[in-house]
Design an enzyme around this catalytic site. Structure first.
Site, mmCIF file in Angstrom:
data_model
loop_
_atom_site.group_PDB
_atom_site.id
_atom_site.type_symbol
_atom_site.label_atom_id
_atom_site.label_comp_id
_atom_site.label_asym_id
_atom_site.label_seq_id
_atom_site.Cartn_x
_atom_site.Cartn_y
_atom_site.Cartn_z
ATOM 1 N N HIS A 18 53.136 -19.053 -6.609
ATOM 2 C CA HIS A 18 52.067 -19.893 -6.043
ATOM 3 C C HIS A 18 52.064 -19.799 -4.514
ATOM 4 O O HIS A 18 52.679 -20.605 -3.831
ATOM 5 C CB HIS A 18 52.275 -21.343 -6.490
ATOM 6 C CG HIS A 18 51.151 -22.263 -6.108
ATOM 7 N ND1 HIS A 18 50.982 -23.497 -6.700
ATOM 8 C CD2 HIS A 18 50.152 -22.137 -5.213
ATOM 9 C CE1 HIS A 18 49.927 -24.095 -6.170
ATOM 10 N NE2 HIS A 18 49.405 -23.294 -5.249
ATOM 11 N N HIS A 20 49.399 -18.944 -0.977
ATOM 12 C CA HIS A 20 48.072 -18.694 -0.393
ATOM 13 C C HIS A 20 48.319 -17.854 0.861
ATOM 14 O O HIS A 20 48.568 -18.410 1.928
ATOM 15 C CB HIS A 20 47.383 -20.002 -0.014
ATOM 16 C CG HIS A 20 47.205 -20.984 -1.135
ATOM 17 N ND1 HIS A 20 46.005 -21.140 -1.791
ATOM 18 C CD2 HIS A 20 48.070 -21.853 -1.721
ATOM 19 C CE1 HIS A 20 46.134 -22.080 -2.732
ATOM 20 N NE2 HIS A 20 47.379 -22.525 -2.705
ATOM 21 N N PHE A 21 48.292 -16.533 0.708
ATOM 22 C CA PHE A 21 48.578 -15.663 1.851
ATOM 23 C C PHE A 21 47.322 -15.425 2.715
ATOM 24 O O PHE A 21 47.367 -14.682 3.683
ATOM 25 C CB PHE A 21 49.216 -14.347 1.385
ATOM 26 C CG PHE A 21 50.723 -14.439 1.161
ATOM 27 C CD1 PHE A 21 51.402 -15.646 1.264
ATOM 28 C CD2 PHE A 21 51.459 -13.287 0.861
ATOM 29 C CE1 PHE A 21 52.786 -15.722 1.069
ATOM 30 C CE2 PHE A 21 52.848 -13.359 0.668
ATOM 31 C CZ PHE A 21 53.503 -14.571 0.765
ATOM 32 N N ARG A 22 46.189 -16.041 2.324
ATOM 33 C CA ARG A 22 44.994 -16.152 3.195
ATOM 34 C C ARG A 22 44.254 -14.839 3.455
ATOM 35 O O ARG A 22 43.453 -14.774 4.405
ATOM 36 C CB ARG A 22 45.365 -16.775 4.548
ATOM 37 C CG ARG A 22 46.073 -18.130 4.484
ATOM 38 C CD ARG A 22 45.237 -19.167 3.835
ATOM 39 N NE ARG A 22 45.713 -20.529 4.100
ATOM 40 C CZ ARG A 22 45.484 -21.549 3.286
ATOM 41 N NH1 ARG A 22 44.820 -21.369 2.148
ATOM 42 N NH2 ARG A 22 45.905 -22.747 3.588
ATOM 43 N N ASN A 52 41.734 -18.683 -3.513
ATOM 44 C CA ASN A 52 40.798 -19.419 -2.639
ATOM 45 C C ASN A 52 40.767 -18.837 -1.223
ATOM 46 O O ASN A 52 41.085 -19.494 -0.243
ATOM 47 C CB ASN A 52 41.107 -20.920 -2.608
ATOM 48 C CG ASN A 52 42.518 -21.253 -2.163
ATOM 49 O OD1 ASN A 52 43.461 -20.536 -2.480
ATOM 50 N ND2 ASN A 52 42.662 -22.320 -1.403
ATOM 51 N N HIS A 140 44.738 -26.858 -10.823
ATOM 52 C CA HIS A 140 44.900 -27.839 -9.751
ATOM 53 C C HIS A 140 44.299 -29.118 -10.308
ATOM 54 O O HIS A 140 43.085 -29.309 -10.284
ATOM 55 C CB HIS A 140 44.192 -27.390 -8.475
ATOM 56 C CG HIS A 140 44.386 -28.347 -7.338
ATOM 57 N ND1 HIS A 140 45.056 -28.021 -6.191
ATOM 58 C CD2 HIS A 140 44.019 -29.647 -7.200
ATOM 59 C CE1 HIS A 140 45.087 -29.077 -5.380
ATOM 60 N NE2 HIS A 140 44.459 -30.069 -5.976
ATOM 61 N N HIS A 194 51.769 -27.870 -9.155
ATOM 62 C CA HIS A 194 52.176 -28.978 -8.276
ATOM 63 C C HIS A 194 52.059 -30.365 -8.909
ATOM 64 O O HIS A 194 51.373 -31.234 -8.368
ATOM 65 C CB HIS A 194 51.477 -28.936 -6.915
ATOM 66 C CG HIS A 194 50.016 -28.558 -6.918
ATOM 67 N ND1 HIS A 194 49.103 -29.186 -7.705
ATOM 68 C CD2 HIS A 194 49.335 -27.604 -6.229
ATOM 69 C CE1 HIS A 194 47.910 -28.639 -7.491
ATOM 70 N NE2 HIS A 194 48.025 -27.669 -6.603
ATOM 71 N N ASP A 267 53.546 -23.154 -3.014
ATOM 72 C CA ASP A 267 52.217 -23.552 -2.548
ATOM 73 C C ASP A 267 52.094 -23.275 -1.045
ATOM 74 O O ASP A 267 51.504 -24.061 -0.298
ATOM 75 C CB ASP A 267 51.920 -25.019 -2.878
ATOM 76 C CG ASP A 267 50.433 -25.324 -2.915
ATOM 77 O OD1 ASP A 267 49.629 -24.423 -2.591
ATOM 78 O OD2 ASP A 267 50.064 -26.461 -3.262
HETATM 79 O O1 DOR Z 1 47.161 -28.634 0.056
HETATM 80 C C1 DOR Z 1 46.546 -27.692 -0.430
HETATM 81 N N1 DOR Z 1 46.269 -26.595 0.299
HETATM 82 N N2 DOR Z 1 46.131 -27.769 -1.699
HETATM 83 C C2 DOR Z 1 45.342 -26.821 -2.244
HETATM 84 O O2 DOR Z 1 44.972 -26.946 -3.382
HETATM 85 C C3 DOR Z 1 44.894 -25.671 -1.470
HETATM 86 C C4 DOR Z 1 45.778 -25.421 -0.325
HETATM 87 C C5 DOR Z 1 45.123 -24.525 0.672
HETATM 88 O O3 DOR Z 1 44.655 -23.456 0.259
HETATM 89 O O4 DOR Z 1 45.073 -24.879 1.850
HETATM 90 ZN ZN ZN Z 2 48.028 -24.023 -3.944
HETATM 91 ZN ZN ZN Z 3 46.379 -26.429 -5.886
#
Ligand code: DOR
Ligand code: ZN
Ligand code: ZN
Length: 421
Positions: A18, A20-22, A52, A140, A194, A267
């Site tokens: 999990h 988010h490497f953006r 995302n 989520h 989470h 996360d």
């Molecule tokens: O805190 C969070 N940040 N929850 C999420 O579901 C997405 C994540 C983000 O991509 O910033």
């Molecule tokens: Zn996440």
């Molecule tokens: Zn999430």
């Protein structure tokens, strides 16, 4: 060739399922090169990245394009979770296991996650399609609809403080109950991300005992911080789902120790310092964690299970951060068997070293950490991917090498073929 481990523990390379490497589109917050350096410094050799991004990752074809983009920048091996929102989910049936075995669904939206499934009919479709396609759904599970239900409560003169206290908790609990009902109806394999409240742990454990194909994840930050810390650490620990209260945290630790939790996921969701310095209500939720997760949870485990031997504590973490994520996400490409560490991804870990995360040791592009000033117990000394050292600390605690960024896009098998336990 032999290796002198200097009396340290040798562990399989860890999997963070999990992050988010953006990449693409949000690389002002984080980019793959920085994030993968943070990962190997935290003992992680494989990541599964969230969809995302801008644009979001929705199809197998886009996964191929994303892999091309990441190629040559990554110190870790990687996979992707696809995303789905309001569009027709039926193309998910065509997604091959090579591309993805899992799909993330946001049940509530915010800043970085505007792709939400709110419509109940659409949600039914997504659950049905995933079940038919043999894809695992990642949830989520928060609900912003419940906020408006509680508005009456909010209006009551004495009720406001209670409302503020319970609002975000009830949103997560309601959403998880809803997810369990959908799993019961459609038989979809679901991994709830989470889990943050005591009630979610209770509901999900009861669902699994009743034979539903549900598993859940907890994060290092929900195990490490409580609402009391948020006043000290401020917007850094503003998150979605929020940091909860002591009884929630105690229940999550109990779930870890009782083998109710399937995976730990960082996360890892960086935002820039400037974004986090905005007024609390405007600061986007999320914090980095791929570098901090393993030592932070090890530190907590020492405190929560002091009678367990160091070996037992590390076995627990290896289950949560290697064996289980490999099973859930079919990460077996290399030798055709579900055993992490088989292709010589491994970590040398000093379980007794006490150390502090100094600002200049932070590898994430965002350059900050909620764990600054924390004393950690247990430190990653060296990380190997496919037998090659990609990260090493010298005796003074400085990083001395990071290797070449030749991490690969891994193949995987479908959950239907690798249904866990
Ligand atoms: O805190 C969070 N940040 N929850 C999420 O579901 C997405 C994540 C983000 O991509 O910033
Ligand atoms: Zn996440
Ligand atoms: Zn999430």
């Amino acid at each position: 060739r032999t290796l002198d481990g200097g009396g340290r523990h040798l562990l399989p390379g860890l999997i963070d399922s999990h992050v988010h490497f953006r990449t693409p589109g949000l690389t002002h917050k984080e980019d793959w090169a920085h994030a993968s350096r943070a990962a190997v410094a935290g003992g992680i050799t494989t990541v599964v990245d969230m969809p995302n991004t801008v644009p979001p990752l929705r199809t197998g074809e886009e996964a191929h394009r994303k892999a091309e983009l990441v190629d040559g920048t990554s110190l870790v091996d990687y996979r992707f979770h696809l995303g789905v929102a309001g569009e027709d989910p039926s193309p998910l049936r065509e997604v091959g296991a090579r591309e993805a075995t899992s799909v993330k669904v946001f049940l509530a939206g915010h800043h970085t996650a505007p792709h939400v499934v709110r419509d109940p009919v659409q949600l039914e479709k997504v659950f049905r399609t995933a079940a038919e396609a043999g894809l695992r759904l990642l949830l989520h599970a928060e609900d912003d609809g419940v906020f408006s239900l509680l508005d009456e409560w909010r209006g009551a003169p004495s009720g406001y403080a209670e409302y503020e206290r319970h609002r975000p908790r009830s949103g997560a609990i309601v959403a998880v109950a809803r997810v369990l009902e959908l799993v019961r109806r459609h038989g979809t394999s679901v991994h709830v991300l989470h889990a943050s409240t005591a009630e979610e742990a209770d509901l999900l454990t009861a669902g699994a005992h009743a034979g539903l194909p549900v598993t859940f994840e907890v994060t290092p930050h929900h195990l490490s911080f409580t609402a009391e810390d948020t006043s000290r650490v401020g917007a850094r620990t503003r998150l979605s789902p929020a940091i909860r209260y002591r009884p929630d945290q105690d229940r999550l630790w109990q779930a870890v120790l009782a083998h109710e939790v399937a995976t730990l996921g960082s996360d890892h969701a960086p935002h820039t310092r400037a974004e986090k310095l905005r007024a609390p209500a405007d600061a986007p939720p999320g914090l980095p964690g791929v570098q901090e997760m393993f030592p932070a949870v090890h530190t907590g485990l020492r405190r929560r299970a002091p009678m367990d031997s160091p070996d037992a504590q590390l076995s627990c973490l290896v289950r949560l951060l290697a064996e289980h994520p490999a099973e859930l996400f079919g990460l077996d490409e290399r030798k055709g068997r579900l055993r992490p560490g088989l292709d010589a991804d491994f970590v040398l870990f000093d379980a007794d070293e006490r150390w502090m995360l100094e600002p200049d040791a932070i590898r994430s592009k965002c350059g900050w950490s909620a764990y600054e000033g924390w004393t950690m117990t247990g430190r990653v000394r060296q990380t190997f991917r496919r037998g090659v050292s990609v990260y090493r600390l010298d005796e003074l605690g400085h990083d001395v090498e990071f290797g070449t960024p030749d991490g690969r896009w891994l193949d995987a098998r479908r959950p239907a073929d690798v249904e866990p336990r």
